[in-house]
Structures are given as structure tokens and as C-alpha cells.
Design a protein around this motif. Structure first.
Motif, PDB file in Angstrom:
ATOM      1  N   ILE A 196      -9.862   6.155  -1.040  1.00  0.00           N
ATOM      2  CA  ILE A 196      -9.569   4.736  -1.001  1.00  0.00           C
ATOM      3  C   ILE A 196      -9.816   4.223   0.413  1.00  0.00           C
ATOM      4  O   ILE A 196      -9.619   4.927   1.402  1.00  0.00           O
ATOM      5  N   ASP A 197     -10.277   2.988   0.502  1.00  0.00           N
ATOM      6  CA  ASP A 197     -10.489   2.316   1.774  1.00  0.00           C
ATOM      7  C   ASP A 197     -10.330   0.836   1.479  1.00  0.00           C
ATOM      8  O   ASP A 197     -11.270   0.173   1.035  1.00  0.00           O
ATOM      9  N   ILE A 198      -9.112   0.316   1.683  1.00  0.00           N
ATOM     10  CA  ILE A 198      -8.760  -1.019   1.218  1.00  0.00           C
ATOM     11  C   ILE A 198      -8.080  -1.793   2.339  1.00  0.00           C
ATOM     12  O   ILE A 198      -7.216  -1.265   3.032  1.00  0.00           O
ATOM     13  N   VAL A 199      -8.445  -3.065   2.492  1.00  0.00           N
ATOM     14  CA  VAL A 199      -7.796  -3.961   3.438  1.00  0.00           C
ATOM     15  C   VAL A 199      -6.938  -4.946   2.657  1.00  0.00           C
ATOM     16  O   VAL A 199      -7.386  -5.531   1.666  1.00  0.00           O
ATOM     17  N   ALA A 200      -5.691  -5.133   3.078  1.00  0.00           N
ATOM     18  CA  ALA A 200      -4.771  -6.049   2.408  1.00  0.00           C
ATOM     19  C   ALA A 200      -3.755  -6.561   3.412  1.00  0.00           C
ATOM     20  O   ALA A 200      -3.761  -6.174   4.592  1.00  0.00           O
ATOM     21  N   SER A 201      -2.853  -7.452   2.941  1.00  0.00           N
ATOM     22  CA  SER A 201      -1.831  -8.018   3.821  1.00  0.00           C
ATOM     23  C   SER A 201      -0.425  -7.589   3.463  1.00  0.00           C
ATOM     24  O   SER A 201       0.517  -7.844   4.220  1.00  0.00           O
ATOM     25  N   PRO A 223       4.240  -5.807   5.358  1.00  0.00           N
ATOM     26  CA  PRO A 223       5.216  -6.291   4.384  1.00  0.00           C
ATOM     27  C   PRO A 223       5.170  -5.420   3.121  1.00  0.00           C
ATOM     28  O   PRO A 223       4.098  -5.197   2.555  1.00  0.00           O
ATOM     29  N   VAL A 224       6.334  -4.919   2.713  1.00  0.00           N
ATOM     30  CA  VAL A 224       6.411  -3.984   1.582  1.00  0.00           C
ATOM     31  C   VAL A 224       7.479  -4.459   0.596  1.00  0.00           C
ATOM     32  O   VAL A 224       8.581  -4.855   0.999  1.00  0.00           O
ATOM     33  N   ALA A 225       7.167  -4.386  -0.693  1.00  0.00           N
ATOM     34  CA  ALA A 225       8.134  -4.724  -1.738  1.00  0.00           C
ATOM     35  C   ALA A 225       8.135  -3.635  -2.807  1.00  0.00           C
ATOM     36  O   ALA A 225       7.103  -3.013  -3.089  1.00  0.00           O
ATOM     37  N   GLY A 255       5.995 -13.597   1.153  1.00  0.00           N
ATOM     38  CA  GLY A 255       5.304 -14.725   1.762  1.00  0.00           C
ATOM     39  C   GLY A 255       3.803 -14.657   1.594  1.00  0.00           C
ATOM     40  O   GLY A 255       3.055 -15.251   2.375  1.00  0.00           O
ATOM     41  N   LEU A 256       3.359 -13.953   0.538  1.00  0.00           N
ATOM     42  CA  LEU A 256       1.934 -13.744   0.308  1.00  0.00           C
ATOM     43  C   LEU A 256       1.562 -14.120  -1.120  1.00  0.00           C
ATOM     44  O   LEU A 256       2.420 -14.163  -2.011  1.00  0.00           O
ATOM     45  N   SER A 257       0.297 -14.345  -1.359  1.00  0.00           N
ATOM     46  CA  SER A 257      -0.208 -14.431  -2.723  1.00  0.00           C
ATOM     47  C   SER A 257      -0.524 -13.020  -3.191  1.00  0.00           C
ATOM     48  O   SER A 257      -0.837 -12.137  -2.377  1.00  0.00           O
ATOM     49  N   ALA A 258      -0.405 -12.774  -4.483  1.00  0.00           N
ATOM     50  CA  ALA A 258      -0.605 -11.414  -4.994  1.00  0.00           C
ATOM     51  C   ALA A 258      -2.008 -10.889  -4.698  1.00  0.00           C
ATOM     52  O   ALA A 258      -2.191  -9.684  -4.506  1.00  0.00           O
ATOM     53  N   ASP A 259      -2.999 -11.780  -4.652  1.00  0.00           N
ATOM     54  CA  ASP A 259      -4.364 -11.301  -4.418  1.00  0.00           C
ATOM     55  C   ASP A 259      -4.584 -10.825  -2.980  1.00  0.00           C
ATOM     56  O   ASP A 259      -5.648 -10.283  -2.666  1.00  0.00           O
ATOM     57  N   ARG A 260      -3.574 -10.986  -2.122  1.00  0.00           N
ATOM     58  CA  ARG A 260      -3.657 -10.441  -0.768  1.00  0.00           C
ATOM     59  C   ARG A 260      -2.881  -9.132  -0.650  1.00  0.00           C
ATOM     60  O   ARG A 260      -2.745  -8.583   0.443  1.00  0.00           O
ATOM     61  N   CYS A 261      -2.381  -8.646  -1.785  1.00  0.00           N
ATOM     62  CA  CYS A 261      -1.541  -7.448  -1.783  1.00  0.00           C
ATOM     63  C   CYS A 261      -2.232  -6.273  -2.464  1.00  0.00           C
ATOM     64  O   CYS A 261      -3.124  -6.440  -3.299  1.00  0.00           O
ATOM     65  N   LEU A 262      -1.751  -5.101  -2.104  1.00  0.00           N
ATOM     66  CA  LEU A 262      -2.180  -3.848  -2.706  1.00  0.00           C
ATOM     67  C   LEU A 262      -1.021  -3.306  -3.529  1.00  0.00           C
ATOM     68  O   LEU A 262       0.092  -3.169  -3.022  1.00  0.00           O
ATOM     69  N   ALA A 263      -1.247  -3.045  -4.814  1.00  0.00           N
ATOM     70  CA  ALA A 263      -0.193  -2.558  -5.702  1.00  0.00           C
ATOM     71  C   ALA A 263      -0.466  -1.113  -6.089  1.00  0.00           C
ATOM     72  O   ALA A 263      -1.595  -0.756  -6.453  1.00  0.00           O
ATOM     73  N   GLY A 282      -5.604  -6.918  12.839  1.00  0.00           N
ATOM     74  CA  GLY A 282      -5.210  -8.312  12.973  1.00  0.00           C
ATOM     75  C   GLY A 282      -3.970  -8.594  12.146  1.00  0.00           C
ATOM     76  O   GLY A 282      -2.943  -7.927  12.285  1.00  0.00           O
ATOM     77  N   SER A 283      -4.053  -9.576  11.249  1.00  0.00           N
ATOM     78  CA  SER A 283      -2.935  -9.919  10.386  1.00  0.00           C
ATOM     79  C   SER A 283      -2.928  -9.118   9.097  1.00  0.00           C
ATOM     80  O   SER A 283      -2.070  -9.323   8.233  1.00  0.00           O
ATOM     81  N   ALA A 284      -3.884  -8.202   8.951  1.00  0.00           N
ATOM     82  CA  ALA A 284      -3.992  -7.376   7.757  1.00  0.00           C
ATOM     83  C   ALA A 284      -3.890  -5.903   8.171  1.00  0.00           C
ATOM     84  O   ALA A 284      -3.620  -5.574   9.325  1.00  0.00           O
ATOM     85  N   PHE A 285      -4.068  -5.029   7.222  1.00  0.00           N
ATOM     86  CA  PHE A 285      -4.051  -3.594   7.506  1.00  0.00           C
ATOM     87  C   PHE A 285      -5.060  -2.911   6.596  1.00  0.00           C
ATOM     88  O   PHE A 285      -5.469  -3.454   5.570  1.00  0.00           O
ATOM     89  N   ARG A 286      -5.454  -1.713   6.997  1.00  0.00           N
ATOM     90  CA  ARG A 286      -6.388  -0.921   6.199  1.00  0.00           C
ATOM     91  C   ARG A 286      -5.726   0.387   5.807  1.00  0.00           C
ATOM     92  O   ARG A 286      -5.075   1.040   6.627  1.00  0.00           O
ATOM     93  N   ILE A 287      -5.881   0.740   4.538  1.00  0.00           N
ATOM     94  CA  ILE A 287      -5.380   2.024   4.028  1.00  0.00           C
ATOM     95  C   ILE A 287      -6.570   2.881   3.658  1.00  0.00           C
ATOM     96  O   ILE A 287      -7.450   2.457   2.880  1.00  0.00           O
TER      97      ILE A 287
END
Length: 217
Positions: free
Chosen positions: A2-7, A104-106, A155-163, A210-215
Motif C-alpha cells: 500500500i502507498d496511500i496519501v490521506a488526511s 486524526p484517528v477515529a 473535521g474532514l470529509s470521508a473522501d479525505r480519509c483512509l478506512a 504537509g497537512s496530509a500523511f502517507r502510509i
């Protein structure tokens, strides 16, 4: 790989962060024996869903009040039983890496709050500040409400998140919310075709961009 950028990150719990197989199979096995239903059939349907939705599915003729009573009794039994609960390999350290990096984690689970917190603590996995449980949604998985709610609380839209998800109903829910979805474990279904996958979190790296992260992993 996996190589994914999200917020932000949205985690399911059972099978994704916590391995509670022995407890879950025991509870539904006893339920199946009491109602002459094959436990394998129950488990195939129930994984990732709220307990009340499974009771309604298999005991549709019970009055709603009795369905709730049966569901509450099952949950109460599971809340007290944490024997054999462990983390999915690397889950605790991975959650800590995310939190330490300021991601940010939920937690978004079909379990009630007391059950979720007991299992997370029993497995030694840190509980995120944002927790969405069955009490917080009107519609359980596979409806996307839980994931949409979790992203909103971050504080994010779901399309900016990794589930991260491991169950058919959960994968449907996460994908329907618009979140980029990663399958945890061996689940194979039409819904998982083309989705990135991990079998644990050891070696999964987190870097801030920046304001995002990479996994990567």
C-alpha cells in the motif's frame, strides 16, 4: 503493498484492530444452539454488523421488544468476557505511530461503547479520541453513516480519509462513505476486488506530508 496519501484514518475494531474471535464465536455459538441455527450461518452474516440487526435477521418473528432484550443479553455477556482477546498484529504500535505523527484517528465500530472500550483495552490498543459506536448512529453497517460521522468528528470529509476494514458489511460501508478503503486480513469478495490489503500492521510506515500523511507498507 500500500502507498496511500490521506488526511485522517478511520478504523473498524473487531478483526481490524482487535482479534476477539474466540469471544464472538462463543457468544453466537450459544445463540445458535438455543435457536437451532447453524453458528457458521450466523457468523457469516453478523460480522461487522450491529447485534440487533443480526437478531432481527435470524429472529424476524420476535416482537421488537424481545429482539432488543435478546440483543442486550448477548452484548452484556460479551462486555464481561475479554478472555483471549488480543490485538491484530502490530495494531497497537501502528495506532500510536499515527497519533504521535498528529494524524486524526477515529474508531468506527458496530459494537456498543462499553463493549468497544473493553475490547480495545483488553487488547492493549490505544483508544482514539473520536469513537463512533452503535449508540451514535441510526443505521448500522453496511450503511455508511458511521464512517461519515467519524470523518465529520475529525473535521474532514470521508473522501479525505483512509478506512481499515475486515468484514463485508464494513467494506461496503467504508466504500459507500467515499473513504479510501484498505482490507485487513483474508476477506475475499466482490467488494474487495482491486482494494489494497494488509495482513497486519508490522512494518507499515507513516510519514507526514504537509497537512496530509502517507502510509506505506
Amino acid at each position: 503493498m500500500i502507498d496511500i496519501v490521506a488526511s485522517g484514518v478511520l478504523f473498524d475494531m473487531d478483526g481490524t484492530l482487535v482479534d476477539s474471535t474466540s469471544v464472538v464465536e462463543g457468544a453466537w455459538g450459544r445463540f445458535g444452539a438455543a435457536h437451532d441455527i447453524d453458528p457458521r450461518t450466523i457468523l457469516a452474516f453478523s460480522h461487522g454488523r450491529q447485534t440487533i440487526d443480526t437478531i432481527r435477521h435470524f429472529l424476524p418473528d420476535l416482537p421488537p421488544a424481545e429482539q432488543r432484550r435478546v440483543a442486550e443479553a448477548l452484548v452484556a455477556d460479551e462486555v464481561e468476557n475479554t478472555r483471549g482477546i488480543v490485538e491484530v498484529p502490530g495494531a497497537a504500535a501502528f495506532v500510536r505511530r499515527l497519533v504521535d505523527a498528529g494524524v486524526p484517528v477515529a474508531l468506527v465500530t458496530s459494537a456498543p461503547r462499553d463493549l468497544a472500550l473493553n475490547r480495545m483495552r483488553a487488547a492493549g490498543v490505544p483508544v482514539p479520541q473520536v469513537v463512533v459506536t452503535s449508540e451514535d448512529t441510526g443505521q448500522g453497517k453496511p450503511h455508511p453513516e458511521g464512517y461519515l460521522r467519524g470523518a465529520e468528528l475529525l473535521g474532514l470529509s470521508a473522501d479525505r480519509c483512509l478506512a481499515f476494514e475486515d468484514a463485508p458489511a464494513g467494506v461496503e460501508s467504508a466504500r459507500a462513505s467515499g473513504a479510501t478503503t484498505v482490507v485487513v486480513g483474508a476477506l475475499e469478495s466482490d467488494a474487495t476486488v482491486g482494494i489494497p490489503r494488509v495482513h497486519g500492521y508490522d512494518g507499515v510506515e507513516v510519514t507526514v506530508e504537509g497537512s496530509a500523511f502517507r502510509i506505506r507498507g
